[in-house]
Enzyme design. Structure first.
Site, PDB file in Angstrom:
ATOM      1  N   ASP A  39       0.818  -1.220   0.000  1.00 21.88           N
ATOM      2  CA  ASP A  39       0.000   0.000   0.000  1.00 21.88           C
ATOM      3  C   ASP A  39       0.853   1.272   0.000  1.00 21.88           C
ATOM      4  O   ASP A  39       0.406   2.340   0.384  1.00 21.88           O
ATOM      5  CB  ASP A  39      -0.948  -0.006   1.203  1.00 21.88           C
ATOM      6  CG  ASP A  39      -0.187  -0.104   2.518  1.00 21.88           C
ATOM      7  OD1 ASP A  39       1.049  -0.284   2.468  1.00 21.88           O
ATOM      8  OD2 ASP A  39      -0.826  -0.001   3.580  1.00 21.88           O
ATOM      9  N   HIS A 242      24.961   3.252 -17.699  1.00 23.75           N
ATOM     10  CA  HIS A 242      23.814   3.501 -16.808  1.00 23.75           C
ATOM     11  C   HIS A 242      24.015   2.828 -15.450  1.00 23.75           C
ATOM     12  O   HIS A 242      23.081   2.258 -14.878  1.00 23.75           O
ATOM     13  CB  HIS A 242      22.513   3.027 -17.463  1.00 23.75           C
ATOM     14  CG  HIS A 242      22.116   3.875 -18.631  1.00 23.75           C
ATOM     15  ND1 HIS A 242      21.203   3.487 -19.579  1.00 23.75           N
ATOM     16  CD2 HIS A 242      22.520   5.109 -19.009  1.00 23.75           C
ATOM     17  CE1 HIS A 242      21.065   4.435 -20.493  1.00 23.75           C
ATOM     18  NE2 HIS A 242      21.857   5.431 -20.169  1.00 23.75           N
ATOM     19  N   ASP A 259      26.852  11.563 -12.734  1.00 27.63           N
ATOM     20  CA  ASP A 259      25.824  12.113 -13.622  1.00 27.63           C
ATOM     21  C   ASP A 259      24.572  12.246 -12.774  1.00 27.63           C
ATOM     22  O   ASP A 259      23.918  11.246 -12.462  1.00 27.63           O
ATOM     23  CB  ASP A 259      25.606  11.168 -14.811  1.00 27.63           C
ATOM     24  CG  ASP A 259      24.643  11.752 -15.849  1.00 27.63           C
ATOM     25  OD1 ASP A 259      23.940  12.740 -15.545  1.00 27.63           O
ATOM     26  OD2 ASP A 259      24.601  11.201 -16.976  1.00 27.63           O
ATOM     27  N   ASP A 270      20.699  18.319 -16.053  1.00 25.46           N
ATOM     28  CA  ASP A 270      21.374  17.055 -16.382  1.00 25.46           C
ATOM     29  C   ASP A 270      22.871  17.353 -16.468  1.00 25.46           C
ATOM     30  O   ASP A 270      23.330  17.911 -17.473  1.00 25.46           O
ATOM     31  CB  ASP A 270      20.814  16.528 -17.716  1.00 25.46           C
ATOM     32  CG  ASP A 270      21.363  15.164 -18.097  1.00 25.46           C
ATOM     33  OD1 ASP A 270      22.127  14.580 -17.300  1.00 25.46           O
ATOM     34  OD2 ASP A 270      21.028  14.686 -19.204  1.00 25.46           O
ATOM     35  N   HIS A 349      27.873   6.744 -27.269  1.00 25.28           N
ATOM     36  CA  HIS A 349      26.597   7.460 -27.210  1.00 25.28           C
ATOM     37  C   HIS A 349      26.688   8.761 -27.998  1.00 25.28           C
ATOM     38  O   HIS A 349      27.759   9.131 -28.484  1.00 25.28           O
ATOM     39  CB  HIS A 349      26.166   7.707 -25.761  1.00 25.28           C
ATOM     40  CG  HIS A 349      27.112   8.530 -24.924  1.00 25.28           C
ATOM     41  ND1 HIS A 349      27.207   9.896 -25.030  1.00 25.28           N
ATOM     42  CD2 HIS A 349      28.004   8.160 -23.961  1.00 25.28           C
ATOM     43  CE1 HIS A 349      28.104  10.334 -24.158  1.00 25.28           C
ATOM     44  NE2 HIS A 349      28.619   9.314 -23.507  1.00 25.28           N
ATOM     45  N   HIS A 353      21.079  15.711 -26.097  1.00 31.22           N
ATOM     46  CA  HIS A 353      19.644  15.496 -26.308  1.00 31.22           C
ATOM     47  C   HIS A 353      18.913  16.750 -25.857  1.00 31.22           C
ATOM     48  O   HIS A 353      19.457  17.565 -25.111  1.00 31.22           O
ATOM     49  CB  HIS A 353      19.167  14.273 -25.506  1.00 31.22           C
ATOM     50  CG  HIS A 353      19.616  14.272 -24.067  1.00 31.22           C
ATOM     51  ND1 HIS A 353      18.963  14.972 -23.087  1.00 31.22           N
ATOM     52  CD2 HIS A 353      20.689  13.706 -23.459  1.00 31.22           C
ATOM     53  CE1 HIS A 353      19.588  14.809 -21.936  1.00 31.22           C
ATOM     54  NE2 HIS A 353      20.657  14.054 -22.122  1.00 31.22           N
ATOM     55  N   HIS A 360      15.243  13.543 -21.124  1.00 36.49           N
ATOM     56  CA  HIS A 360      15.349  13.396 -22.587  1.00 36.49           C
ATOM     57  C   HIS A 360      14.059  13.999 -23.129  1.00 36.49           C
ATOM     58  O   HIS A 360      13.040  13.322 -23.233  1.00 36.49           O
ATOM     59  CB  HIS A 360      15.515  11.931 -22.991  1.00 36.49           C
ATOM     60  CG  HIS A 360      16.781  11.330 -22.441  1.00 36.49           C
ATOM     61  ND1 HIS A 360      16.989   9.985 -22.320  1.00 36.49           N
ATOM     62  CD2 HIS A 360      17.922  11.914 -21.983  1.00 36.49           C
ATOM     63  CE1 HIS A 360      18.186   9.766 -21.804  1.00 36.49           C
ATOM     64  NE2 HIS A 360      18.774  10.919 -21.587  1.00 36.49           N
ATOM     65  N   GLU A 383      27.406  16.532 -24.022  1.00 36.58           N
ATOM     66  CA  GLU A 383      27.964  15.555 -23.092  1.00 36.58           C
ATOM     67  C   GLU A 383      28.865  14.500 -23.741  1.00 36.58           C
ATOM     68  O   GLU A 383      28.570  13.307 -23.705  1.00 36.58           O
ATOM     69  CB  GLU A 383      26.833  14.853 -22.343  1.00 36.58           C
ATOM     70  CG  GLU A 383      25.699  14.316 -23.220  1.00 36.58           C
ATOM     71  CD  GLU A 383      24.658  13.564 -22.388  1.00 36.58           C
ATOM     72  OE1 GLU A 383      25.054  12.641 -21.653  1.00 36.58           O
ATOM     73  OE2 GLU A 383      23.466  13.904 -22.478  1.00 36.58           O
ATOM     74  N   TYR A 387      35.238   6.054 -22.749  1.00 29.25           N
ATOM     75  CA  TYR A 387      35.063   4.920 -21.835  1.00 29.25           C
ATOM     76  C   TYR A 387      36.018   3.821 -22.289  1.00 29.25           C
ATOM     77  O   TYR A 387      35.841   3.261 -23.372  1.00 29.25           O
ATOM     78  CB  TYR A 387      33.611   4.442 -21.862  1.00 29.25           C
ATOM     79  CG  TYR A 387      32.643   5.608 -21.714  1.00 29.25           C
ATOM     80  CD1 TYR A 387      32.298   6.106 -20.461  1.00 29.25           C
ATOM     81  CD2 TYR A 387      32.139   6.266 -22.853  1.00 29.25           C
ATOM     82  CE1 TYR A 387      31.465   7.211 -20.328  1.00 29.25           C
ATOM     83  CE2 TYR A 387      31.303   7.370 -22.732  1.00 29.25           C
ATOM     84  CZ  TYR A 387      30.967   7.842 -21.476  1.00 29.25           C
ATOM     85  OH  TYR A 387      30.147   8.941 -21.356  1.00 29.25           O
ATOM     86  N   ARG A 404      32.978  11.550 -18.587  1.00 35.51           N
ATOM     87  CA  ARG A 404      31.971  12.302 -19.346  1.00 35.51           C
ATOM     88  C   ARG A 404      31.889  13.683 -18.713  1.00 35.51           C
ATOM     89  O   ARG A 404      32.029  13.814 -17.487  1.00 35.51           O
ATOM     90  CB  ARG A 404      30.602  11.602 -19.310  1.00 35.51           C
ATOM     91  CG  ARG A 404      29.494  12.367 -20.037  1.00 35.51           C
ATOM     92  CD  ARG A 404      28.256  11.513 -20.352  1.00 35.51           C
ATOM     93  NE  ARG A 404      27.551  11.042 -19.185  1.00 35.51           N
ATOM     94  CZ  ARG A 404      27.607   9.811 -18.710  1.00 35.51           C
ATOM     95  NH1 ARG A 404      28.354   8.902 -19.325  1.00 35.51           N
ATOM     96  NH2 ARG A 404      26.935   9.455 -17.628  1.00 35.51           N
ATOM     97  N   GLU A 406      29.243  16.876 -18.907  1.00 38.41           N
ATOM     98  CA  GLU A 406      27.914  17.197 -19.452  1.00 38.41           C
ATOM     99  C   GLU A 406      27.412  18.517 -18.887  1.00 38.41           C
ATOM    100  O   GLU A 406      27.331  18.697 -17.671  1.00 38.41           O
ATOM    101  CB  GLU A 406      26.918  16.084 -19.091  1.00 38.41           C
ATOM    102  CG  GLU A 406      25.483  16.393 -19.515  1.00 38.41           C
ATOM    103  CD  GLU A 406      24.528  15.231 -19.282  1.00 38.41           C
ATOM    104  OE1 GLU A 406      24.737  14.462 -18.334  1.00 38.41           O
ATOM    105  OE2 GLU A 406      23.567  15.110 -20.079  1.00 38.41           O
TER     106      GLU A 406
HETATM  107  N1  GLY Z   1      21.461  11.480 -17.370  1.00 38.56           N
HETATM  108  C1  GLY Z   1      20.968  10.987 -18.571  1.00 38.56           C
HETATM  109  C2  GLY Z   1      21.706  11.506 -19.724  1.00 38.56           C
HETATM  110  O1  GLY Z   1      22.775  12.074 -19.550  1.00 38.56           O
HETATM  111  O2  GLY Z   1      21.269  11.453 -20.832  1.00 38.56           O
HETATM  112 MN    MN Z   2      22.181  13.809 -20.699  1.00 39.28          MN
HETATM  113 MN    MN Z   3      23.335  13.003 -17.718  1.00 42.23          MN
END
Ligand code: GLY
Ligand code: MN
Ligand code: MN
Length: 437
Positions: A39, A242, A259, A270, A349, A353, A360, A383, A387, A404, A406
């Site tokens: 619940d 991720h 991140d 982000d 990647h 975005h 996103h 970003e 890696y 990374r 970003e």
């Molecule tokens: N944190 C998700 C991305 O960087 O797209």
């Molecule tokens: Mn991002």
């Molecule tokens: Mn991110």
């Protein structure tokens, strides 16, 4: 940042939708509450489209916009309920909701099905979020069939169903001044969180202890929640894109990739920063870091009105690929390596975005098969990263380095503005902050 401002912004957006819809009807439901276990529920988050056009924060609510010569705006919502309000808190109820949020009429949500067959009668087009939820799709079909059932009384049902995303995504893509204020707040709070993470980080802490600092700063800064599950990835974990377990100890000599960002009044930041656990970059880490930083600077430099969406990605790819050759990760000529996508082994990647209500965010990336041009008011992330997993053909000093960087960027008339500048990212700034806390 008052509810009044949010209500006024939503009212303006509804006017635009009504003007664009001809004789259509738009129906948007907010997100359902979701059970976490038994619940206990997940923290509630309204649907981004619904809230964009209503500013109404409660669950069990549906917005109906009827366009035409005499446009009508309806909200269906929960009724007042003294007992439930004692347990769960205030509800507007239809009467107060209509007055406060500027609807022509608000009704109990239990009346929705009955009213929809009336509101859809003789309307040529129905706009809704097709395929968002099978149960909702079924319910909408039920309304259509109810209208068709009245055919012999001379009523016709909508013959066209349009995905409301087409119109709403284009609106959401260009942020107005009020939205930019909210995104600035989300960015500012999130940047402070990254500074705090750098200030407290030291070998022996666990990833979740640094995560706790981030979450505390988000909440203390007025964010309802993180905009997405934070990634706090020490050493090799940074090569898992991720990674969200965040449960391992932090080791001297490793990098830490974070991140994480907050959501403020429905708008996401982000941010990713990567820094040494013990406060000083090792030479190989520094080389890789400077490469990603240079790629990010080149990518941000390519964000300006008229440039295509892909320009920052292409700028970053060129520098990253050249850097991979310099670091002896790849061999060959840069054009050929880009052509063959050889960089994907170390950079898999894309460079960004759209960013907004959703991390996103809504919006197409191509128009008529071409990457769309930047326009002032668009907000996006930039970003790039690298890696490097252990392998025989990879210099050992680079093994398990994941980096990374970003930032969040607003397209302006003159070019762009970085919203997240307050989060340190040069080697000197980072080492300085970590030395002095
Ligand atoms: N944190 C998700 C991305 O960087 O797209
Ligand atoms: Mn991002
Ligand atoms: Mn991110």
């Amino acid at each position: 940042m008052s509810l009044e401002q949010a209500i006024e912004a939503a009212r303006r957006r509804r006017q635009r939708v009504l003007a664009a819809m001809g004789d259509g009807v738009m129906v948007l439901s907010t997100a359902p509450e979701r059970v976490r276990n038994r619940d206990t529920h997940h923290p509630y988050r309204y649907d981004s489209y619904f809230h964009y056009l209503s500013a109404f924060p409660e669950p069990e609510a549906v917005l109906v916009l009827v366009a035409g010569d005499t446009p009508r705006q309806f909200l269906f919502c929960r009724e007042k309920n003294e007992e439930r309000e004692v347990w769960d808190g205030f509800r507007f109820g239809p009467e107060a909701a209509a007055a406060r949020f500027g609807f022509d009429e608000a009704r109990p949500v239990a009346e929705l099905d009955e009213r929809m067959s009336e509101l859809l009668a003789d309307r040529p087009v129905l706009h809704y979020l097709l395929g968002d939820d099978p149960a909702w799709d079924g319910r909408v079909m039920g309304w259509l069939n109810a209208v068709r059932g009245k055919a012999r009384t001379g009523v016709t049902a909508p013959s066209r169903i349009v995905d409301a995303r087409a119109m709403l995504d284009e609106m959401r893509l260009i942020k107005d001044a009020y939205e930019i204020e909210l995104m600035d707040r989300a960015a500012a709070v999130s940047a402070v969180a990254h500074r705090q993470a750098m200030a407290v980080c030291r070998p022996g802490l666990h990833e979740y202890e640094v995560e706790a600092e981030l979450l505390r700063v988000f909440r203390a800064g007025g964010c309802a929640a993180p905009a997405y599950p934070p990634i706090v990835a020490g050493g090799a974990h940074a090569c898992v894109l991720h990674y969200v377990a965040n449960d391992q100890p932090l080791n001297a000599g490793d990098l830490l990739l974070i991140d994480a960002a907050g959501e403020f009044a429905g708008y996401a930041a982000d941010i990713t920063r990567t820094f040494p656990v013990s406060g000083r970059f090792e030479p190989a880490q520094r080389d890789a870091y400077q490469l990603v930083l240079a790629a990010q600077a080149a990518a941000i430099g390519a964000v300006r009105p008229g440039n295509a969406w892909n320009a920052p990605h292409e700028a970053a790819l060129r520098l990253l690929t050249q850097g991979m050759v310099d670091l002896k990760l790849l061999a060959g000529d840069v054009d050929g390596l880009i052509e063959r996508e050889a960089y994907k082994r170390f950079y898999m990647h894309r460079t960004g975005h759209w960013l907004g209500r959703d991390v996103h965010d809504a919006g197409e990336y191509k128009l008529n098969g071409q990457w769309r041009p930047f326009v002032p008011g668009m907000t996006l992330t930039v970003e790039p990263g690298i890696y490097i997993r252990p392998a025989d053909d990879v210099p050992e000093a680079l093994w398990n380095i994941g980096i990374r960087i970003e930032d969040d960027v607003l397209v302006t008339e003159a070019g762009c503005r970085v919203l997240t500048e307050a989060a340190p990212k040069t080697v000197t700034e980072i080492e300085e902050l970590m030395r002095h806390g």
